[in-house]
Scaffold this active site. Structure first.
Site, PDB file in Angstrom:
ATOM      1  N   HIS A  48      -3.808  -0.691  10.583  1.00 62.57           N
ATOM      2  CA  HIS A  48      -3.891  -1.262   9.227  1.00 62.57           C
ATOM      3  C   HIS A  48      -4.299  -0.192   8.207  1.00 62.57           C
ATOM      4  CE1 HIS A  48      -3.005  -5.450  10.194  1.00 62.57           C
ATOM      5  NE2 HIS A  48      -3.597  -5.200  11.345  1.00 62.57           N
ATOM      6  N   ASP A  50      -1.739   2.261   7.451  1.00 62.30           N
ATOM      7  CA  ASP A  50      -0.504   2.833   6.865  1.00 62.30           C
ATOM      8  C   ASP A  50      -0.248   2.336   5.448  1.00 62.30           C
ATOM      9  OD1 ASP A  50       0.395   0.292   7.767  1.00 62.30           O
ATOM     10  OD2 ASP A  50       2.224   1.078   8.702  1.00 62.30           O
ATOM     11  N   ALA A 135       5.753  -8.904  20.530  1.00 56.33           N
ATOM     12  CA  ALA A 135       4.587  -8.434  21.284  1.00 56.33           C
ATOM     13  C   ALA A 135       3.825  -7.342  20.546  1.00 56.33           C
ATOM     14  CB  ALA A 135       5.032  -7.919  22.648  1.00 56.33           C
ATOM     15  N   ASP A 184       5.861   1.944  11.957  1.00 60.15           N
ATOM     16  CA  ASP A 184       6.736   1.579  13.074  1.00 60.15           C
ATOM     17  C   ASP A 184       8.079   2.300  12.974  1.00 60.15           C
ATOM     18  OD1 ASP A 184       4.618  -0.079  13.472  1.00 60.15           O
ATOM     19  OD2 ASP A 184       5.679  -1.927  12.998  1.00 60.15           O
TER      20      ASP A 184
HETATM   21  C1  GLA Z   1       2.428  -3.721  11.973  1.00 67.74           C
HETATM   22  C2  GLA Z   1       3.130  -3.097  10.770  1.00 67.74           C
HETATM   23  C3  GLA Z   1       2.701  -1.639  10.578  1.00 67.74           C
HETATM   24  C4  GLA Z   1       1.177  -1.507  10.565  1.00 67.74           C
HETATM   25  C5  GLA Z   1       0.564  -2.239  11.749  1.00 67.74           C
HETATM   26  C6  GLA Z   1      -0.954  -2.265  11.692  1.00 67.74           C
HETATM   27  O1  GLA Z   1       2.853  -3.083  13.140  1.00 67.74           O
HETATM   28  O2  GLA Z   1       4.533  -3.161  10.944  1.00 67.74           O
HETATM   29  O3  GLA Z   1       3.276  -1.123   9.408  1.00 67.74           O
HETATM   30  O4  GLA Z   1       0.647  -1.952   9.344  1.00 67.74           O
HETATM   31  O5  GLA Z   1       1.020  -3.585  11.836  1.00 67.74           O
HETATM   32  O6  GLA Z   1      -1.464  -0.987  11.870  1.00 67.74           O
END
Ligand code: GLA
Length: 402
Positions: A48, A50, A135, A184
């Site tokens: 959390h 990014d 998941a 991601d």
């Molecule tokens: C999800 C979002 C990412 C990031 C994570 C938490 O995977 O797609 O962009 O914010 O949650 O780190």
């Protein structure tokens, strides 16, 4: 490029074989067949952060989505899911609005590529996945990047890799309507075998961080659906923005939580509501932990990694409130198992998976402990995956058959 049918006993051959069975009318055209692949990801630490211009340390993993495809000369995409036989169809000249199905990730990617000026091409394809969906292992980003390679004719889309990652993020933000950060799509695009990837989400500077050979990566899937994930995720984003707005009104030059340190937060504590303050403290300390974890990976300081993962999990549970009983239980079982170096939830939270660093060769003990204790304690069915840090999305060459 192969003109002969590939042997169906190789991994690539099996995909091509599935493709030929899904589209028998095109099956003879081996010169037009391609296989593309995009991995899932785990995040080692930096959760959390990014969307707060912070630091992340993900790795692409050896679970992946693969699309075997036949290039066509039309402007149509037909994609079949190998798992269910479900088939989606798109007209690339008229993508239409969001439908609320998996096909939105494909249509959104086509839309975002076209917006970025990339030519998209028609194909018939079949999609295979070893990434459990829902998941928290980024099956969505993997569909987006595999699709981007497929739409570019099985080749690298004509964008530099960071722009490609941001284009896939745009597909998800603006077409699918999920307000994710960049982590991601970045990890799925840039993944490197054996490496974690340090990304500064403000400057977009990044570099690989070798994983110490002493540890392997083990993912434990809680088997619990990520309930209310999208609305809770967006609520966390708003709470972070609220903390920034309050502090920025009193501190010129603050535009995100990246600009706030512990001392500054302390100075403005009285003006902040308790929730916004707790969220901010998580983000500030999590950025610090990314820097410390990177140093600990480089020096193979396994004790420090254990402490940092534990502190990250506790902060996500208590300050950011994105853990769940199921995830806490998985972490508790892991830290009580000999050979486990570090354990924490990975990804957005609210269910999904934990990531564990385990001394090489000792993953079986963690699997056994989870299978013995988790179901009894939670009533849920776990899944345990030993994974490698893998390369990012790309073309699977016919030589991959050997
Ligand atoms: C999800 C979002 C990412 C990031 C994570 C938490 O995977 O797609 O962009 O914010 O949650 O780190």
């Amino acid at each position: 490029m192969t003109l002969e049918p590939p042997s169906p006993t190789t991994p690539r051959g099996r995909l091509i074989d599935g493709l030929a069975r899904a589209y028998p009318e095109l099956a003879g055209d081996h010169a037009r067949m391609r296989v593309v692949r995009a991995p899932g990801r785990v995040n080692l630490i930096g959760e959390h952060t990014d969307y707060n211009d912070g630091l992340v340390l993900p790795a692409a993993v050896s679970l992946a989505i693969e699309i075997a495809l036949i290039l066509t000369d039309d402007e149509r995409v037909e994609l079949t899911l190998a798992s269910s036989g479900d088939r989606g169809t798109l007209d690339l000249r008229d993508l239409g609005p969001k439908r609320g199905t998996w096909l939105d990730y494909v249509a959104g990617t086509a839309w975002a590529l076209q917006e970025a000026g990339v030519r998209t091409r028609g194909f018939r394809g079949i999609l295979f996945s070893t990434i459990p969906s829902g998941a928290g292992l980024s099956s969505s980003a993997a569909i987006e990047l595999a699709t981007a390679w497929a739409l570019a004719g099985g080749e690298a889309p004509a964008l530099d890799p960071m722009t490609l990652a941001r284009t896939a993020q745009r597909a998800e933000n603006e077409y699918v309507g999920v307000m994710c950060g960049l982590m991601d799509q970045f990890a799925v695009t840039m993944g490197l075998a054996g490496m974690a990837l340090h990304l500064d989400c403000r400057s977009l500077a990044w570099y690989p961080v070798p994983l110490p050979p002493e540890v392997e990566l083990v993912v434990c899937h809680s088997g619990s659906p990520r309930r209310l994930e999208a609305s809770a995720y967006n609520a966390r984003r708003r709470e972070c923005a609220r903390a920034v707005a309050t502090i920025a009104a009193r501190e010129p030059g603050v535009s995100s939580l990246r600009d706030v340190d512990r001392a500054m937060l302390e100075r403005h504590r009285a003006s902040l509501d308790e929730v916004a303050c707790a969220r901010a403290l998580h983000v500030i300390t999590e950025n610090e932990r990314v820097i410390e974890a990177e140093a600990a990976l480089r020096s193979a300081d396994l004790d420090a990694l254990g402490r940092l993962f534990a502190a990250s999990h506790a902060s996500l549970r208590d300050r950011f409130e994105v853990s769940s009983d199921a995830l806490d239980t998985l972490v508790e079982i892991a830290v009580g198992t000999p050979g486990v170096v570090a354990a924490r939830l990975t990804g957005a939270g609210f269910g999904g998976c934990t990531i564990n660093l385990v001394e090489r060769g000792r993953a079986a003990a963690l699997r056994a402990a989870v299978e013995r204790e988790y179901g009894v304690r939670t009533g849920l069915t776990p899944r345990v995956f030993v994974v490698d840090a893998a390369d990012g999305a790309g073309f699977v060459p016919p030589t991959a058959e050997t």
